[in-house]
Motif scaffolding. Structure first.
Motif, mmCIF file in Angstrom:
data_model
loop_
_atom_site.group_PDB
_atom_site.id
_atom_site.type_symbol
_atom_site.label_atom_id
_atom_site.label_comp_id
_atom_site.label_asym_id
_atom_site.label_seq_id
_atom_site.Cartn_x
_atom_site.Cartn_y
_atom_site.Cartn_z
ATOM 1 N N GLY A 1 29.074 9.660 -52.613
ATOM 2 C CA GLY A 1 28.064 9.112 -54.186
ATOM 3 C C GLY A 1 28.293 10.960 -54.553
ATOM 4 O O GLY A 1 28.021 10.836 -55.559
ATOM 5 N N PRO A 2 27.960 12.352 -53.424
ATOM 6 C CA PRO A 2 28.281 13.017 -54.030
ATOM 7 C C PRO A 2 29.101 13.889 -54.740
ATOM 8 O O PRO A 2 29.569 14.204 -56.071
ATOM 9 C CB PRO A 2 27.338 13.985 -52.623
ATOM 10 N N GLY B 1 37.400 0.949 -62.195
ATOM 11 C CA GLY B 1 36.178 0.161 -62.246
ATOM 12 C C GLY B 1 35.301 1.215 -61.871
ATOM 13 O O GLY B 1 34.164 0.995 -62.723
ATOM 14 N N LEU B 2 34.961 2.228 -61.535
ATOM 15 C CA LEU B 2 33.915 2.802 -61.856
ATOM 16 C C LEU B 2 33.881 3.826 -62.841
ATOM 17 O O LEU B 2 32.278 4.083 -63.414
ATOM 18 C CB LEU B 2 34.163 3.680 -60.538
ATOM 19 N N ALA B 3 35.305 3.856 -64.046
ATOM 20 C CA ALA B 3 35.277 4.932 -64.955
ATOM 21 C C ALA B 3 33.670 3.901 -66.025
ATOM 22 O O ALA B 3 33.730 3.986 -66.714
ATOM 23 C CB ALA B 3 36.791 5.302 -65.181
ATOM 24 N N VAL B 4 34.925 2.673 -65.875
ATOM 25 C CA VAL B 4 33.870 1.234 -66.595
ATOM 26 C C VAL B 4 32.571 1.733 -66.668
ATOM 27 O O VAL B 4 31.777 1.493 -66.901
ATOM 28 C CB VAL B 4 34.474 0.355 -66.519
ATOM 29 N N ILE B 5 32.114 1.538 -65.249
ATOM 30 C CA ILE B 5 30.628 1.883 -64.961
ATOM 31 C C ILE B 5 29.330 2.632 -65.078
ATOM 32 O O ILE B 5 28.912 2.758 -66.297
ATOM 33 C CB ILE B 5 30.386 1.466 -62.877
ATOM 34 N N SER C 1 24.809 3.744 -49.795
ATOM 35 C CA SER C 1 23.733 2.959 -51.288
ATOM 36 C C SER C 1 22.079 4.431 -51.195
ATOM 37 O O SER C 1 21.973 5.421 -52.031
ATOM 38 C CB SER C 1 23.514 2.072 -51.184
ATOM 39 N N VAL C 2 22.147 3.933 -50.006
ATOM 40 C CA VAL C 2 20.354 5.045 -49.849
ATOM 41 C C VAL C 2 20.281 6.606 -50.097
ATOM 42 O O VAL C 2 19.963 7.296 -50.848
ATOM 43 C CB VAL C 2 20.260 4.353 -48.508
ATOM 44 N N CYS C 3 22.187 6.740 -49.274
ATOM 45 C CA CYS C 3 21.942 8.481 -48.946
ATOM 46 C C CYS C 3 22.588 9.075 -50.837
ATOM 47 O O CYS C 3 22.225 10.114 -51.669
ATOM 48 C CB CYS C 3 23.219 8.714 -48.475
ATOM 49 N N GLY C 4 23.394 7.864 -51.423
ATOM 50 C CA GLY C 4 23.848 8.230 -53.019
ATOM 51 C C GLY C 4 22.020 8.517 -53.834
ATOM 52 O O GLY C 4 22.341 9.783 -54.504
ATOM 53 N N ALA C 5 21.214 6.996 -53.560
ATOM 54 C CA ALA C 5 20.180 7.766 -53.644
ATOM 55 C C ALA C 5 19.551 8.789 -53.716
ATOM 56 O O ALA C 5 18.708 9.824 -54.662
ATOM 57 C CB ALA C 5 19.134 6.557 -53.670
ATOM 58 N N SER D 1 25.242 9.318 -58.772
ATOM 59 C CA SER D 1 25.289 9.890 -57.570
ATOM 60 C C SER D 1 25.422 8.588 -57.237
ATOM 61 O O SER D 1 25.693 7.952 -56.252
ATOM 62 C CB SER D 1 24.578 10.763 -57.000
ATOM 63 N N SER D 2 24.359 7.346 -57.278
ATOM 64 C CA SER D 2 23.951 6.591 -57.291
ATOM 65 C C SER D 2 25.029 5.319 -57.705
ATOM 66 O O SER D 2 24.956 4.134 -56.573
ATOM 67 C CB SER D 2 21.689 6.257 -57.709
ATOM 68 N N LEU D 3 25.075 5.705 -58.881
ATOM 69 C CA LEU D 3 26.171 4.151 -59.262
ATOM 70 C C LEU D 3 27.478 4.796 -58.974
ATOM 71 O O LEU D 3 27.615 3.972 -57.990
ATOM 72 C CB LEU D 3 26.247 4.101 -60.918
ATOM 73 N N THR D 4 27.302 5.569 -58.295
ATOM 74 C CA THR D 4 29.493 6.123 -57.151
ATOM 75 C C THR D 4 29.036 5.570 -56.079
ATOM 76 O O THR D 4 29.558 4.943 -55.255
ATOM 77 C CB THR D 4 29.368 7.196 -57.530
ATOM 78 N N ALA D 5 28.051 6.184 -55.495
ATOM 79 C CA ALA D 5 27.426 5.294 -54.172
ATOM 80 C C ALA D 5 27.234 3.873 -53.932
ATOM 81 O O ALA D 5 28.104 3.354 -52.594
ATOM 82 C CB ALA D 5 26.611 5.917 -53.380
#
Length: 435
Positions: free
Chosen positions: A350-351, A133-137, A290-294, A147-151
């Motif tokens: 995220g990171p 799913g993450l690879a598709v995104i 989500s916030v820490c990813g951003a 980082s934002s999308l992964t998180a």
């Protein structure tokens, strides 16, 4: 040895899909991530009911939880490798169908053994979903958003857990635990139909491939299994990312499984209130991810090596807050410290996800994230829930068991520090191998 890397935050192969369609893909894939964890974690909301009805020990309860994480850990790599070659969209559809049907099977279970078999099937279905799913995104968006999308995508895990435990607890209180499982199964089946109708594999090809300008030559997905594996573990820094994440998510797995039971036993909440309270803390966790990813994307845009520093900070903060929390008596002060700990306990996703993506070729991203998921589950989720249950039985107190769990973050800090130390040299070595 084959090695591939992306060294900047600029996408080498731009996505071909429109921004609007990309966000539709994100929404549906995120929705299935919710279904994944709703189906998985509704069990935790009904732990007290199953314990009373079937006279189960904490170890048996934990086994129903850990079997899913164990299968996710052991099957994610081979199934993701198949998905990279067979088709990620088709694989996702089949996975979601299997875990939804298996969740319906949980509603029909007559004893512990039948429930265990149904949970086994859920584990098989969910095994590779997070990585594929993450690879598709990531295939649908520019690299600068990794980082934002992964998180944000991985935050679907705790959000789905929130919904699974809160709705599951509410349904179980009113109708019993069987309808709680049935409701989660129905939600998954609806999303499977939508995904089949809307998401298309061919639309996720890079723009260069659509225009006929894609660079020729062997990609990792066309290489043998051994060569692909070597590309996935080609540096000490990427290995540190895998294992640091796994250690940190040991804590996440333990808390995720045992929060409803903790509130039931020590705060004397019923199943619904315990589920809702635990869900609230998991919602804090998802917001933190989500916030820490951003924040990570913004602070590290021109300095990718800073992602290691951010992972170290998140791990250290979670250890401090959670160690303090479980030393406190029950009450508002403990709840506040738990919330602060939950805000950062899973924010390394995220990171870490961005670093894994940067250090592997896009054509094997599903397999790379599967490797990360493999370590996350074998080192983190599976033992986290099970070991905590065993400690609880041995020590006679779930609170005492949970008070030891945050110490794992200290090990995660050292592993991330090791990765940061070797990152620059590893990156230069991999670049030299490509010339």
């Amino acid at each position: 040895m084959a090695a591939y890397t992306i060294t900047t935050e600029t996408e080498i192969q731009e996505p071909a899909v429109s921004r609007g369609y990309a966000w539709i893909i994100f929404a549906l894939t995120f929705g299935l991530m919710l279904s994944d964890y709703m189906s998985r974690q509704v069990l935790n909301a009904v732990f007290p009911l199953l314990k009373a009805e079937w006279a189960l020990s904490d170890t048996q309860l934990a086994s129903l939880n850990s079997i899913v994480a164990l299968l996710v850990g052991t099957l994610t790599f081979p199934l993701s490798l198949i998905a990279d070659r067979w088709g990620r969209v088709n694989s996702i559809t089949l996975m979601a169908l299997l875990w939804s049907v298996a969740t319906a099977g949980c509603a029909l279970a007559a004893n512990y053994e039948q429930m265990f078999i149904a949970r086994f099937c859920i584990g098989v279905g969910e095994a590779a979903y997070g990585s594929v799913g993450l690879a598709v995104i990531l295939a649908a968006f520019p690299a600068r958003m990794r980082s934002s999308l992964t998180a944000s995508f991985m935050a679907g895990g705790p959000v789905g857990s929130v919904l699974g435990m809160a709705l599951g607890g509410a349904i179980a209180k009113q109708l019993g635990w069987r309808p709680a499982f049935a409701a989660m199964a129905g939600f998954g089946l609806v999303l499977v139909v939508l995904y089949m109708l809307i998401v298309r594999e061919k639309k996720l090809r890079p723009a260069s491939a659509v225009q006929g300008t894609e660079r020729q030559g062997p990609t990792p997905s066309r290489l043998g299994v051994k060569a692909t594996f070597m590309a996935l573990v080609s540096s000490r820094s990427v290995l540190a990312a895998y294992f640091g994440s796994g250690l940190q998510l040991f804590i996440f797995g333990a808390i995720l499984a045992w929060l409803p039971s903790y509130f039931n036993r020590f705060y004397h909440y019923d199943a619904q209130k315990a589920g809702v309270t635990a869900a609230g803390l998991l919602l804090v966790l998802s917001v933190g991810m989500s916030v820490c990813g951003a924040i990570t994307d913004r602070l590290c845009r021109n300095h990718p090596e800073r992602k290691w520093t951010m992972a170290i900070i998140y791990s250290a903060l979670s250890a401090m807050f959670l160690l303090l929390a479980f030393q406190q008596p029950v009450g508002p002060q403990q709840m506040l410290l738990m919330a602060l700990g939950m805000l950062t306990v899973a924010s390394v996703t995220g990171p870490v996800g961005a670093m894994v993506a940067n250090l592997t070729h896009p054509s094997i991203h599903a397999t790379a994230f599967a490797t990360m998921t493999l370590v996350n589950n074998l080192v983190g989720f599976a033992p986290g829930a099970f070991v905590t249950g065993m400690l609880s039985d041995h020590m006679g107190s779930l609170q005492v068991a949970l008070s030891y769990v945050p110490l794992i973050s200290i090990a995660a800090v050292f592993v991330f520090a090791y990765g940061k130390r070797h990152y620059t040299n590893d990156l230069q070595r991999i670049q030299a191998m490509q010339k």
